[in-house]
Write a protein that holds these residues in place. Structure first.
Motif, PDB file in Angstrom:
ATOM      1  N   TYR A  89       0.581  10.093  -4.961  1.00  0.00           N
ATOM      2  CA  TYR A  89       0.389  11.372  -4.708  1.00  0.00           C
ATOM      3  C   TYR A  89       1.364  11.759  -5.098  1.00  0.00           C
ATOM      4  O   TYR A  89       1.791  13.227  -5.903  1.00  0.00           O
ATOM      5  N   ASP A 101       0.222   4.195  -2.410  1.00  0.00           N
ATOM      6  CA  ASP A 101       0.070   5.822  -1.696  1.00  0.00           C
ATOM      7  C   ASP A 101       0.815   6.876  -2.722  1.00  0.00           C
ATOM      8  O   ASP A 101       0.902   7.418  -3.232  1.00  0.00           O
ATOM      9  N   GLN A 151       0.428  -1.428   0.093  1.00  0.00           N
ATOM     10  CA  GLN A 151       0.236   0.005  -0.506  1.00  0.00           C
ATOM     11  C   GLN A 151       0.629   1.315   0.353  1.00  0.00           C
ATOM     12  O   GLN A 151       0.591   2.680  -0.555  1.00  0.00           O
ATOM     13  N   ARG A 152       2.503   1.350   0.622  1.00  0.00           N
ATOM     14  CA  ARG A 152       2.855   2.542   0.596  1.00  0.00           C
ATOM     15  C   ARG A 152       2.852   2.862  -0.771  1.00  0.00           C
ATOM     16  O   ARG A 152       3.323   4.684  -0.882  1.00  0.00           O
TER      17      ARG A 152
END
Length: 226
Positions: free
Chosen positions: A194, A190, A186-187
């Protein structure tokens, strides 16, 4: 009393080409459209698979023939796209190239009526002339692997740079996300999204600046890969 005319809204055409509505490509489109809206501009989303777009070029659609005609579905797309200042392509890299449906969209819609002679003469005859091209792509392969195979350089030449040259677009930018596979942390997702939002904000700022400081209208020369 003098009435001022409202300033036309700046618009981004977001052309999405992925068959899975739950794909990361769809997440990219959502993030881009959301960031544009937050900056007071508009997006027009064209989800080619959801639209069941027909990518097959018809014989009568070739601009080099005497009885050239624009099919009804193509005309409808052209009517939707006209007036957009940025054109955003979102797609996965499959076997080193964009999906066939996106290539068909380029042939039938973006290139509608564009004669090869005009391309060679660098004449900005398309409604895309002077506008911005932004691409977001994904691949399961890593960036080093794509580069080792020559796929990354080839894609930049034969698609991004060629399209901006052929249609007289003023700039092409490409953001690629490699190693996008099921189970991606998920990081990383994300972080990628971004970056999409940052690119959207930058594009909004650029086309807003161009509204108040327009460039001279002229064909944009082909830029070799740096």
């Amino acid at each position: 009393m003098h009435r001022s005319h409202p300033t036309p809204v700046l618009r981004h055409a977001v052309i999405l080409c992925h068959p899975d509505p739950h794909s990361f490509n769809h997440a990219i489109a959502d993030a881009y459209c959301g960031a544009v809206a937050a900056n007071g501009q508009e997006t027009i989303l064209r989800d080619l698979y959801a639209m069941r777009f027909d990518p097959v070029l018809k014989a009568q659609e070739r601009p080099t023939i005497e009885n050239f005609t624009v099919s009804a579905d193509v005309q409808a797309e052209l009517d939707v796209l006209r007036g957009c200042q940025a054109f955003v392509l979102i797609y996965p890299i499959w076997f080193g190239t964009p999906p066939a449906m996106l290539k068909g969209y380029v042939e039938r819609v973006l290139g509608s009526g564009v004669n090869p002679r005009d391309v060679q003469a660098r004449l900005p005859t398309s409604f895309l002339a002077g506008q911005r091209l932004v691409s977001f792509t994904t691949s399961a392969a890593s960036q080093p692997w794509l580069s080792e195979q020559g796929q990354w350089q080839a894609l930049r030449y034969v698609f991004d740079h060629y399209l901006s040259h052929a249609f007289g677009m003023q700039r092409d930018e490409h953001v690629h996300f490699a190693s996008v596979v099921p189970g991606m942390e998920q990081r990383w997702a994300d972080q990628h999204l971004y970056q999409v939002e940052q690119q959207a904000r930058a594009t909004c700022a650029a086309i807003l600046a161009e509204r108040y400081h327009p460039r001279d209208e002229q064909a944009v020369p082909f830029r070799p890969l740096a």
